[in-house]
Design an enzyme around this catalytic site. Sequence first.
Site, PDB file in Angstrom:
ATOM      1  N   GLU A  19      -6.526  -6.394   5.517  1.00  0.00           N
ATOM      2  CA  GLU A  19      -6.054  -5.955   4.202  1.00  0.00           C
ATOM      3  C   GLU A  19      -4.835  -5.066   4.421  1.00  0.00           C
ATOM      4  O   GLU A  19      -4.893  -4.088   5.176  1.00  0.00           O
ATOM      5  CB  GLU A  19      -7.107  -5.177   3.413  1.00  0.00           C
ATOM      6  CG  GLU A  19      -6.578  -4.822   2.031  1.00  0.00           C
ATOM      7  CD  GLU A  19      -7.466  -3.915   1.211  1.00  0.00           C
ATOM      8  OE1 GLU A  19      -7.173  -3.750   0.009  1.00  0.00           O
ATOM      9  OE2 GLU A  19      -8.442  -3.353   1.748  1.00  0.00           O
TER      10      GLU A  19
ATOM     11  N   ASP B  64       2.640  -1.907  -4.037  1.00  0.00           N
ATOM     12  CA  ASP B  64       3.790  -1.337  -4.741  1.00  0.00           C
ATOM     13  C   ASP B  64       4.743  -2.476  -5.111  1.00  0.00           C
ATOM     14  O   ASP B  64       5.175  -3.237  -4.235  1.00  0.00           O
ATOM     15  CB  ASP B  64       4.497  -0.334  -3.817  1.00  0.00           C
ATOM     16  CG  ASP B  64       5.556   0.480  -4.535  1.00  0.00           C
ATOM     17  OD1 ASP B  64       6.147  -0.024  -5.514  1.00  0.00           O
ATOM     18  OD2 ASP B  64       5.801   1.622  -4.118  1.00  0.00           O
TER      19      ASP B  64
END
Length: 199
Positions: free
Chosen positions: A52, A129
């Site tokens: 991840e 982001d």
Amino acid sequence: MRMRKKKHSAERIEACAPLLLRLAPDDKAFSEKTAAEVSCAIFGRELPLELEIGCGKGDFAVGVSAARPQSGIIALERVADVAVTALEKAVAAADTRPDNLRFIIGNAQSLEGWFPDNTFSRIYINFCDPWPKKGYAKRRLTAPSFLELYRRLLVPGGELHFKTDNEGLFAFTLEEIEACGYEMIEMSRDLHGEAQGVH
């Protein structure tokens, strides 16, 4: 938005040391190993590895480690003050999940040197982001340079799972995935449905 610095974060991270892989940006500890050797070095046994990128406060990493006990999960987080929360969450859940989760505090750009080709069966990117300004497009975790890196890190037939709530990043990612030649196997605009996957 700037994150408030957590009190005693260094000490709190140190208290979670058994779950932390300490890799400097130029560390080559795993780069010459096979995926099986990497797994044995990290987990003490051979497991398919999953990664991840941008694990945040660790909810997904802790959850997927419990749901996928047959896999070794590596969770990467760039910001130490965020990673400390994820580490503590994993420690708190230690009695309810297998010993198959480790964390790295570092930048995704360092992945290229850290791990050899064909290491991961899955890579997850969840709510990263979006870097909305056009001049920052190369920083997006689904920019072409990152997608090419993931292709090298994934085993043949491996999966890239991507989830976002940002429409601009979603559209950008669909275009870049197609341009990079990935095969889309599932796509949904339902955030509460299954994660998107591509090969």
